[in-house]
Scaffold this motif. Sequence first.
Motif, short mmCIF file in Angstrom:
data_model
loop_
_atom_site.label_atom_id
_atom_site.label_comp_id
_atom_site.label_asym_id
_atom_site.label_seq_id
_atom_site.Cartn_x
_atom_site.Cartn_y
_atom_site.Cartn_z
N VAL A 57 0.93 -1.17 0.05
CA VAL A 57 -0.06 -0.09 0.01
C VAL A 57 1.01 1.25 -0.01
CG1 VAL A 57 -1.84 1.26 1.35
CG2 VAL A 57 -1.72 -1.28 1.36
N THR A 58 0.91 1.94 -0.98
CA THR A 58 1.67 2.92 -1.44
C THR A 58 1.29 4.27 -1.21
OG1 THR A 58 1.63 2.88 -3.60
CG2 THR A 58 3.68 1.68 -2.78
N HIS A 59 -0.28 4.44 -1.08
CA HIS A 59 -0.82 5.64 -1.02
C HIS A 59 -1.56 5.65 0.23
CE1 HIS A 59 -3.32 8.87 -2.10
NE2 HIS A 59 -4.37 8.11 -2.55
N PHE A 60 -1.24 6.95 0.95
CA PHE A 60 -1.78 7.27 2.08
C PHE A 60 -2.60 8.49 1.79
CE2 PHE A 60 2.15 5.15 3.82
CZ PHE A 60 1.79 4.15 3.99
N ASP A 61 -3.84 8.40 1.91
CA ASP A 61 -4.71 9.57 1.69
C ASP A 61 -5.14 10.29 3.20
OD1 ASP A 61 -6.83 10.91 -0.29
OD2 ASP A 61 -7.97 10.41 1.36
N LEU A 92 6.22 6.46 -2.08
CA LEU A 92 5.06 6.75 -1.45
C LEU A 92 3.98 7.99 -2.36
CD1 LEU A 92 5.62 7.21 2.32
CD2 LEU A 92 4.98 5.40 1.23
N LEU A 93 2.96 7.79 -2.23
CA LEU A 93 1.99 8.75 -2.63
C LEU A 93 1.21 9.25 -1.51
CD1 LEU A 93 0.45 6.82 -6.04
CD2 LEU A 93 1.62 9.30 -5.88
N ILE A 94 1.48 10.54 -1.44
CA ILE A 94 0.86 11.16 -0.15
C ILE A 94 -0.17 12.36 -0.92
CG2 ILE A 94 1.07 12.77 1.80
CD1 ILE A 94 3.89 11.48 2.00
N SER A 95 -1.38 12.10 -0.48
CA SER A 95 -2.60 12.98 -0.85
C SER A 95 -3.09 13.93 0.41
CB SER A 95 -3.54 12.44 -1.73
OG SER A 95 -4.09 11.50 -0.97
N THR A 96 -3.68 15.12 0.11
CA THR A 96 -4.40 15.59 1.14
C THR A 96 -5.40 16.43 0.41
OG1 THR A 96 -4.11 16.96 3.17
CG2 THR A 96 -3.22 17.91 1.35
#
Length: 343
Positions: A57-61, A92-96
């Motif tokens: 799981v590389t994406h944390f939202d 990592l993919l970090i979104s906000t």
Amino acid sequence: MTYVAADDRYDRMPYRRTGRSGLKLPALSLGLWQNFGGDRPLETQRAILRRAFDLGVTHFDLANNYGPPYGSAEENFGTILAKDFAPYRDELLISTKAGWDMWPGPYGEFGSRKYLLASLDQSLQRMGVDYVDIFYSHRPDPETPLEETMGALHSAVQQGKALYVGISSYSPERTRRAAEILRELGTPLLIHQPSYSMLNRWIENGLLDTLDEAGSGAIVFSPLAQGLLTSKYLGGVPEGSRAAQGGSSLSNDMLTEENLQRVRALNAVAERRGQSLAQLAIAWALRDPRVTSALVGASSVGQLEDNVAALDRLDFTAEELAEIDEHAQDAGIDLWRGESAHG
């Protein structure tokens, strides 16, 4: 102890291309909407995030107001990022996101340029990062011109504070216009984040087609229908549960006998497939190739692992889908219906 990511972290997780972009997302992404605020132990959060990355799981939202209190999820994530994931930032993919109420006064919510860009600066500071991979307009603003909101997203990319931009809970028509504006500005609409589950199927009525035409992806949130599509409510509303006490996004008026009958029927399908109801719900949400990723939460490592196990069985027969369609009907649980209704 220093965290070292698992060597086999990319062996199990499927990755899907986001629309017509060059970006791939894991089929399962981790949302920090709940369970990552200041009211939860940091070490529990840390264990969940570590295990998630080890499972691919590389994406944390995230979002500016995730907590409680507001901002604390980003602060906690920033602390864990510095301790554990700094060497892996480029994996990592970090979104906000920004759009819901965040601070008092007229500049603390919705879609003005002032609010969005100020919020992004605050989010970057809380997380201790120079940029996020995806920055979202968290909800449509019926009063601010769409050109201003999309222009702010474009500016975030131009300023190097976001690599991609997205929107959440926009109607098909507003999504189409947003994509056109962004295309003209030179910053494509990467992705839309809508609510979607077997009991909340609104995106099938035009939104997925719109995203396909625009070349944008979809990352669906609440595929477990705020917990209704889990084993928790198969026997009714448990005494002492958050729903029974009113401390949940799933209210008692959603837990009708009609809805519970649907849930039990869907659970029977899951059992025949050798899955839990939650695993069925996640797999079903991913059945359409236009859905790039399903966004799930987790309150424990065990719950996270159970959700990831849904990816072991993503295939459906035509008979299974037909039976699911008999019971997978709108259940009046879409908390964001009013937002997506804005034209």
